[in-house]
Design a protein around this motif. Structure first.
Motif, PDB file in Angstrom:
ATOM      1  N   SER A 100      73.553 -32.773 -49.687  1.00  0.00           N
ATOM      2  CA  SER A 100      74.377 -31.735 -50.296  1.00  0.00           C
ATOM      3  C   SER A 100      75.568 -31.463 -49.376  1.00  0.00           C
ATOM      4  O   SER A 100      75.578 -31.858 -48.208  1.00  0.00           O
ATOM      5  CB  SER A 100      73.571 -30.456 -50.501  1.00  0.00           C
TER       6      SER A 100
ATOM      7  N   SER B 216      76.507 -28.625 -48.103  1.00  0.00           N
ATOM      8  CA  SER B 216      76.114 -27.752 -46.991  1.00  0.00           C
ATOM      9  C   SER B 216      75.339 -28.523 -45.928  1.00  0.00           C
ATOM     10  O   SER B 216      75.522 -28.303 -44.725  1.00  0.00           O
ATOM     11  CB  SER B 216      75.269 -26.591 -47.515  1.00  0.00           C
TER      12      SER B 216
ATOM     13  N   ALA C 173      76.420 -29.051 -42.058  1.00  0.00           N
ATOM     14  CA  ALA C 173      75.525 -28.607 -40.974  1.00  0.00           C
ATOM     15  C   ALA C 173      75.448 -29.629 -39.851  1.00  0.00           C
ATOM     16  O   ALA C 173      75.066 -29.281 -38.724  1.00  0.00           O
ATOM     17  CB  ALA C 173      74.139 -28.334 -41.534  1.00  0.00           C
TER      18      ALA C 173
ATOM     19  N   VAL D 103      78.156 -22.722 -43.388  1.00  0.00           N
ATOM     20  CA  VAL D 103      77.080 -23.519 -43.987  1.00  0.00           C
ATOM     21  C   VAL D 103      76.207 -22.661 -44.903  1.00  0.00           C
ATOM     22  O   VAL D 103      75.851 -23.073 -46.019  1.00  0.00           O
ATOM     23  CB  VAL D 103      76.221 -24.174 -42.886  1.00  0.00           C
ATOM     24  N   ASN D 104      75.880 -21.439 -44.456  1.00  0.00           N
ATOM     25  CA  ASN D 104      75.031 -20.563 -45.269  1.00  0.00           C
ATOM     26  C   ASN D 104      75.692 -20.191 -46.587  1.00  0.00           C
ATOM     27  O   ASN D 104      75.045 -20.184 -47.644  1.00  0.00           O
ATOM     28  CB  ASN D 104      74.687 -19.293 -44.487  1.00  0.00           C
TER      29      ASN D 104
ATOM     30  N   VAL E 129      78.119 -21.859 -48.193  1.00  0.00           N
ATOM     31  CA  VAL E 129      78.219 -23.046 -49.050  1.00  0.00           C
ATOM     32  C   VAL E 129      76.871 -23.358 -49.680  1.00  0.00           C
ATOM     33  O   VAL E 129      76.779 -23.696 -50.876  1.00  0.00           O
ATOM     34  CB  VAL E 129      78.749 -24.253 -48.246  1.00  0.00           C
ATOM     35  N   ASP E 130      75.812 -23.210 -48.895  1.00  0.00           N
ATOM     36  CA  ASP E 130      74.465 -23.432 -49.425  1.00  0.00           C
ATOM     37  C   ASP E 130      74.153 -22.436 -50.539  1.00  0.00           C
ATOM     38  O   ASP E 130      73.619 -22.802 -51.597  1.00  0.00           O
ATOM     39  CB  ASP E 130      73.444 -23.305 -48.298  1.00  0.00           C
TER      40      ASP E 130
ATOM     41  N   GLU F 174      76.092 -23.398 -53.645  1.00  0.00           N
ATOM     42  CA  GLU F 174      75.518 -24.551 -54.342  1.00  0.00           C
ATOM     43  C   GLU F 174      74.306 -24.138 -55.173  1.00  0.00           C
ATOM     44  O   GLU F 174      74.122 -24.599 -56.311  1.00  0.00           O
ATOM     45  CB  GLU F 174      75.126 -25.629 -53.328  1.00  0.00           C
TER      46      GLU F 174
ATOM     47  N   LEU G  18      80.105 -22.426 -56.096  1.00  0.00           N
ATOM     48  CA  LEU G  18      80.594 -23.011 -54.852  1.00  0.00           C
ATOM     49  C   LEU G  18      82.062 -22.684 -54.626  1.00  0.00           C
ATOM     50  O   LEU G  18      82.475 -22.418 -53.494  1.00  0.00           O
ATOM     51  CB  LEU G  18      80.383 -24.533 -54.888  1.00  0.00           C
TER      52      LEU G  18
END
Length: 409
Positions: A121, A123, A127, A138-139, A141-142, A145, A150
């Motif tokens: 993915s 994220s 990472a 990262v958090n 974007v995760d 998703e 997004l």
């Protein structure tokens, strides 16, 4: 053999190349492209029906560059625009890579493309590059998703980084402006002591009379400067480098340095309010994005950019994890201003914590801007007086004997 060659090509760093060539109908053309070798540039130009006549690599200072927070902010905005337009992630990364002009950023984007194409993915791919994409990035974007939003999360990250970078630039202005001007003043004074004063000293020796106290002091200072200026410069540079190395290796020394910075007059208050603003801005961004408060506090601790606040925020996280309210945990640290604690308390009671945290961040960002402007206005006359005293004192002390001779005649 082919696999080894492919691996070697993959490891070759990207650079910026200047080229001159001829396009259709022998039209002269020139420009810049990013590639790994001259052959790569020739292939790229050939696809555009351009024949290269000269290709030259840019210097290492400007040809490759370093990925900065501003680059990541622009990348996030570009990706948000692509995703909002319905372009798949892989194609969006490809389009962004083609629009970038910094080789280091292009290489980073290509690595993301390789990871995403292999099944990761976005994220997860980010990472793998913690220096460029922090935990907050990262958090969010995760979370984007998973929630199917997004583009909104990328836009939120870009806005967050834009405000943080603006705050950083104000703090740097407060730190570097007086330091740079004073450094120039000291350098000019040293130049006068080392190069100009000795010329006057040789002339004064022919007078055969006792020099005025101020002139004698300047002459003695000049002799010391001529003998020890290199030692003093080496000691200063060595001390700074040693202190930086000690701060990197010893968390205790780094903590004491950050604590010392917060206790400085005027500058300490600016850095204190800057840390509060960054903490509340980061926590507001994570909380409004659906990240649990405990995880948001962990992210905010790393984003505070001050080890004193990092330790304080971690203690807040522990208190909140045991069931205490955020505003009470903040009050228990005796570090946060009463206004910030009160506004967070109101936000918790009203169920609008993220909005109130953003207001706290806006308020203290404005406070930092006002204090930096006030400091700059205050420092300008002080710097003029100090520079005038340094340079003017040396000049006047050199002409005092001449004035006395003129008076005697």
């Amino acid at each position: 053999m082919a696999k080894a060659t492919a691996r070697q090509t993959k490891k070759t760093p990207l650079h910026r190349w200047k080229w001159i060539g001829k396009g259709p109908q022998d039209r002269p053309m020139r420009g810049e492209l990013i590639g790994r070798s001259k052959a790569d540039i020739v292939d790229q130009l050939a696809k555009q029906r351009i024949t290269a006549t000269k290709i030259q690599k840019r210097s290492s200072f400007t040809g490759r560059g370093k990925v900065t927070n501003v680059d990541i902010m622009v990348f996030a905005r570009q990706m948000a625009t692509m995703v909002r337009a319905g372009i798949p992630i892989l194609q969006a990364l490809q389009a962004v890579a083609e629009s970038l002009k910094k080789p280091a950023m292009v290489a980073l984007t290509q690595q993301l493309m390789e990871d995403v194409s292999s099944g990761d993915s976005l994220s997860a791919a980010m990472a793998k590059h913690p220096r460029q994409f922090d935990q907050l990035f990262v958090n969010l974007v995760d979370a984007g998703e998973q929630a199917g939003a997004l583009d909104q999360m990328l836009e939120r990250v870009a806005s967050y980084k834009e405000k943080v970078e603006s705050l950083k630039s104000r703090v740097k202005k407060a730190l570097w402006y007086p330091a740079a001007v004073m450094t120039i003043g000291v350098a000019v004074t040293m130049l006068l002591l080392i190069k100009v004063v000795p010329e006057f000293e040789s002339m004064f020796q022919g007078f055969g009379a006792e020099l005025p106290a101020l002139t004698q002091f300047t002459v003695n200072l000049s002799e010391l400067a001529q003998q020890y200026w290199l030692h003093a410069l080496g000691t200063l540079v060595g001390s700074i480098m040693l202190l930086k190395a000690a701060a990197r290796r010893s968390p205790g020394i780094a903590y004491r340095l950050d604590s010392l910075l917060l206790r400085l007059p005027v500058l300490g208050d600016i850095m204190d309010k800057s840390a509060v603003s960054r903490f509340t801005r980061t926590l507001a961004t994570t909380f409004s994005s659906g990240v649990p408060l405990i995880e948001g506090l962990e992210t905010a601790a790393g984003a505070s950019d001050n080890r004193v606040y990092d330790k304080v925020i971690k203690s807040i996280r522990q208190d909140v994890a045991t069931g205490q309210q955020l505003h009470f945990a903040m009050r228990m640290t005796n570090r946060f201003p009463a206004l910030a604690v009160q506004m967070v308390s109101i936000g918790e009671e009203a169920g609008s914590l993220d909005a109130m945290l953003n207001r706290v961040a806006d308020y203290y960002e404005e406070e930092v801007e006002n204090k930096v402007d006030a400091l700059t206005s205050l420092m300008e006359p002080i710097i003029i007086v100090v520079l005038g005293a340094l340079v003017g004192g040396v000049v006047v002390s050199m002409y005092l004997p001449i004035f006395e001779i003129g008076t005697a005649l």
